[in-house]
Structures are given as structure tokens and as C-alpha cells.
Design an enzyme around this catalytic site. Structure first.
Site, mmCIF file in Angstrom:
data_model
loop_
_atom_site.group_PDB
_atom_site.id
_atom_site.type_symbol
_atom_site.label_atom_id
_atom_site.label_comp_id
_atom_site.label_asym_id
_atom_site.label_seq_id
_atom_site.Cartn_x
_atom_site.Cartn_y
_atom_site.Cartn_z
ATOM 1 N N TYR A 155 124.972 105.120 26.369
ATOM 2 C CA TYR A 155 125.660 104.272 27.356
ATOM 3 C C TYR A 155 124.728 103.158 27.805
ATOM 4 O O TYR A 155 125.112 102.001 27.928
ATOM 5 C CB TYR A 155 126.081 105.110 28.574
ATOM 6 N N GLN A 156 123.453 103.545 28.027
ATOM 7 C CA GLN A 156 122.475 102.598 28.535
ATOM 8 C C GLN A 156 122.215 101.466 27.535
ATOM 9 O O GLN A 156 122.204 100.297 27.904
ATOM 10 C CB GLN A 156 121.181 103.351 28.805
ATOM 11 N N ARG A 169 127.224 102.927 34.037
ATOM 12 C CA ARG A 169 128.413 103.439 34.727
ATOM 13 C C ARG A 169 129.664 102.662 34.263
ATOM 14 O O ARG A 169 130.704 103.226 33.916
ATOM 15 C CB ARG A 169 128.252 103.256 36.230
ATOM 16 N N CYS A 186 134.684 104.859 20.688
ATOM 17 C CA CYS A 186 134.023 105.241 21.937
ATOM 18 C C CYS A 186 133.437 106.653 21.841
ATOM 19 O O CYS A 186 132.626 107.040 22.675
ATOM 20 C CB CYS A 186 134.980 105.126 23.110
ATOM 21 N N SER A 192 121.818 109.373 27.458
ATOM 22 C CA SER A 192 120.435 109.099 27.087
ATOM 23 C C SER A 192 119.627 110.364 26.821
ATOM 24 O O SER A 192 118.576 110.312 26.182
ATOM 25 C CB SER A 192 119.741 108.292 28.192
#
Lengths: 276, 170
Positions: A155-156, A169, A186, A192
Site C-alpha cells: 500500500y505504501q 490509508r 487490487c 508492508s
């Protein structure tokens, strides 16, 4: 005083609807309809929503509502998800749906071929007009372009890749509301700490999709030990703890299931850490 | 199986239109007794129906919804007409709007229908509407409830009260 005529007695004494006695003649109704149809069609034409072909299919990953516009695939929704009715409404608010079983069957076959190992079966264009913000559209397009089958991204890192380094987020929300899962992958976005995280269609489906793409996940849903870090800028892949990989720009880093997948995507092994 | 997995696609709007256009036109002709007005309200009813169609859960919900829109449009029109009439006649005479509603009680302007129209016009508004929807449009009580924004029981009670009052006049 009301006269006690036949039909009036019927009206007052009976609970049901009246017969046709009091109605305008059918000829008058028909003539009025003919008089107004063209006018109504023209007025409707001015407010018309664009068309989308849609259908419900039974795919290997469950029952799906699918829809495509003239520009590409609009929606793939898991019908056992609690927000399926809301997703259908959102789709109908933007498009007039026409049921098209052949178009739906084409999509079903693509998904089947994909799960059978044809990693290019889902390459058709997508139409992201159901996506609310430009940021979300950018994130989804970036994900689709940069993270090929057999790789995942955190995600990061995806947040950094679309210019919002602290926006993991927002990326999580974007993935949760992705209108075209599978086609915009997705399921390839993970946490992480190397655990796979959540999925709109349920974690079990995420595991199934990642396995189909070559990941052998551990029992606690972590990435396999043999996974390697790939840099999409330099086209080099490293072991996870390689100093070069640690220094690399996160925004361009994806994780491949193994060296073979990284090589398959056109990357070469790092000369420093020499991944096998 | 999860009940949500049974979600199906609604029919296209055109299908709903062709299925219900005739009865809505019949209803509007009866309510307005004016062909031009009926045509205008017909177009407005269906334009609103098109706009709201995505939010309607099922085709079953459409029919009472159509009657609700048509009924509201007739009421607005009756109110506008009566306001206009009042302005012209400077406040004298009965409201034309009531006649408009009562005029729904069809027929060809014979004496008896005129009596009936007056009688319906004398009913409380909701009772008159419920009666017209039940007797002339042939709606079920559940559908009248949706059209008038009340429960099916309340719709049934309104029709019952209306009939009771009309019978007392007989």
C-alpha cells in the site's frame, strides 16, 4: 343525492376496482399515447444516460455482476458482498443497463482462462468512470500498468508511486472501492509487513488469486521466503535484505513471487546480492 | 446461498414504459379531463420516472411509484389552477381544484357522475385520492400506500371511510 345506478352500486358496495364504465375510451387513450410518444422520446433523449451492457455470471471466483461501456469494462462485483446492491444502484445512476448474456459470457471465459494460467486474459481496456476521484483513478491505472501478474506492491509503495507517500490509508480505501477487481488487480496490493491484508471480495479470494499468479503463501498469509524485490526503474531484482534494495526508491519497487517471475517480467538479477 | 447472490438486473426503462404507459395515460386523462394537460403530465411523470429509475429496487416498486408521481402532479396542477381561478374571480366560488380531483370519477358528464364528482370532491383529500386510486386506477392497497406515502392499512381505512361517507349520501 347519488342516483343508484348499476355501476355506482358496484362502486359503493364492492371492495374491488371498478369495471371500465367510468374510464376514457381505449381509442382516446391510444390516440393520446400516439400524440405524446415522439415528444417524450425527444425529451428523454436529452437526459439519457449512456448505455452499458451487463449480466450476471457464475465464475470460478463466485457469482459476479459484470458491466461494460463502449470504452471498456466498468464493473465486476462479487454478488455475495454486502455492498452489491449499492454497487448496482451506483452503476444504474450513471448508465442505462441492457442485459447482454453474450458480453457477460465473454467476461466469464476471460476469468476462467486467467485462473487456468493465461496471465494476459484480463488485458482488455477498463472504463474507470465509476471511480470518484482523480487520485483514485491514477492509483488504479498505475497499479494496473506497473504491477504485473506474479508480483505485488505494498500500500505504501503504491501511495508513493502516485505522489502521496503517506497516503497508504487512501490507497486502502481506493482498493476497497475498486469497481473492476481482477482486471484492476487490487489483490496485488499487500501490507508492508508482507502479510496480504484485506480484500473487498474476502481474503480467501485474495489468496486464491495470488496463488493462481504463482505465490505460495505461508499459513499466516505471508509472502513466500523466496520472494524478491524488483525495481521497475532500473529493471534489477534483489533479495529482500540487499543493501541496494533497501536504498531503492520504494515507489518503483514491487515484489515478485520468485526470481523466475522477475526474469519473466524482463528484470535482471542484482550483482550485489545475487538472488537465485 | 447468500440471498444477495440472487440479485438480478432490472428490466430496461423502455420495457417499464411500454408496460405501464397505457394505464398511466388512462389515469391522467381521467384525473385531468383535459387532453393537453394529460399529455403534459404524462411526459413529466415519465421524465421523473426515468430520473428515479436507478433508485427503484424492482419493477414491482415502479407501478405505485408512477401513480404517486402522477397523483402529485395532478394535485400540483389542481392547486395551480385553483390559485389562478381565485385570482381571476377574486376569491369567490369553490376551488376548481376539488372539481379536478372529483372529475377523475370518469363518465361522460351525465347527471349521476356529476353528483359523484361533487361527492368525492367533498371528501377529505386523502380519502378522495385513495378512493380514486382504488376504484378507478385499480391499485392494490399496498400500492396505494406507496402512492400516498402511508401504510396499506391506512390506505384501506381511507377507502373505507370514503365509501362510508358516499353511502351515507346515497
Amino acid at each position: 343525492m347519488l342516483e343508484d345506478r348499476m355501476w355506482m352500486r358496484e362502486m359503493l358496495d364492492d371492495d374491488g376496482p371498478l369495471g371500465m364504465d367510468g374510464a376514457p375510451g381505449e381509442a382516446a387513450v391510444g390516440a393520446a399515447l400516439r400524440a405524446v410518444r415522439t415528444r417524450l422520446a425527444r425529451a428523454l433523449g436529452r437526459v439519457r444516460r449512456p448505455l452499458a451492457r451487463a449480466g450476471v455470471i457464475d465464475s470460478p471466483v463466485g457469482r459476479l455482476l459484470v458491466a461494460e461501456s463502449a470504452h471498456g469494462l466498468l464493473a465486476v462485483r462479487f454478488l455475495d458482498s454486502p455492498d452489491a446492491p449499492g454497487a448496482l444502484t451506483a452503476l444504474r445512476e450513471r448508465f442505462d443497463l441492457v442485459e447482454d448474456t453474450r458480453a457477460a459470457a465473454r467476461i466469464r471465459r476471460e476469468i476462467e482462462r486467467y485462473l487456468d494460467g493465461d496471465m494476459h486474459a484480463l488485458d482488455r481496456p477498463v472504463d474507470l468512470s465509476l471511480v470518484r476521484s482523480g487520485f483514485q483513478r491514477r492509483a488504479l491505472m498505475r497499479l494496473r500498468r506497473a504491477v504485473p501478474p506474479g508480483s505485488v506492491i505494498t500500500y505504501q509503495a503504491l501511495a508513493a508511486a502516485v505522489g502521496a507517500p503517506s497516503g497508504q490509508r487512501a490507497i486502502g480505501n481506493t482498493m476497497a472501492s475498486n469497481p473492476v477487481p481482477l482486471y484492476v488487480p487490487c489483490h496485488r496490493v499487500i501490507r508492508s509487513d508482507n502479510t496480504i491484508g484485506n480484500y473487498g471480495g474476502g481474503v480467501a479470494r485474495k489468496i486464491r488469486l495470488l496463488r493462481a499468479e504463482g505465490f505460495s503463501l505461508s499459513r499466516d498469509h505471508r509472502l513466500p521466503a523466496g520472494s524478491v524485490m524488483g525495481h521497475l526503474g532500473t529493471h534489477i531484482f534483489c533479495r529482500p535484505r540487499c543493501p541496494a534494495a533497501m536504498r531503492a526508491n520504494r515507489a518503483k519497487t514491487v515484489i515478485f513471487a520468485d526470481s523466475g517471475r522477475a526474469r519473466g517480467a524482463g528484470l535482471r538479477a542484482c550483482k550485489l546480492c545475487r538472488p537465485v | 446461498m447468500d440471498p444477495l447472490a440472487k440479485l438480478t438486473l432490472p428490466p430496461p426503462f423502455e420495457e417499464a414504459l411500454s408496460r405501464h404507459e397505457r394505464e398511466i395515460m388512462r389515469f391522467l386523462l381521467r384525473m385531468t379531463r383535459d387532453r393537453d394537460d394529460a399529455l403534459d403530465l404524462f411526459q413529466e411523470t415519465w421524465l421523473r420516472a426515468y430520473r428515479a429509475y436507478p433508485q427503484l429496487d424492482s419493477e414491482q416498486g415502479l407501478r405505485p411509484w408512477l401513480y404517486r408521481i402522477a397523483t402529485n402532479l395532478c394535485r400540483n396542477r389542481a392547486r395551480d389552477n385553483s390559485r389562478r381561478a381565485r385570482v381571476i374571480s377574486n376569491g369567490d366560488g369553490p376551488g376548481d381544484g376539488d372539481h379536478r380531483l372529483a372529475s377523475a370519477a370518469g363518465g361522460g358528464g351525465q347527471e349521476d357522475t356529476l353528483h359523484l364528482r361533487r361527492a368525492i370532491a367533498g371528501l377529505p383529500h386523502k380519502q378522495g385520492q385513495a378512493l380514486v386510486l382504488r376504484k378507478f386506477a385499480g391499485l392494490e392497497y399496498e400500492e396505494i400506500g406507496v402512492a400516498l406515502d402511508c401504510s396499506a392499512e391506512s390506505a384501506r381505512a381511507s377507502v373505507y371511510q370514503a365509501l362510508k361517507k358516499l353511502k351515507a349520501m346515497r
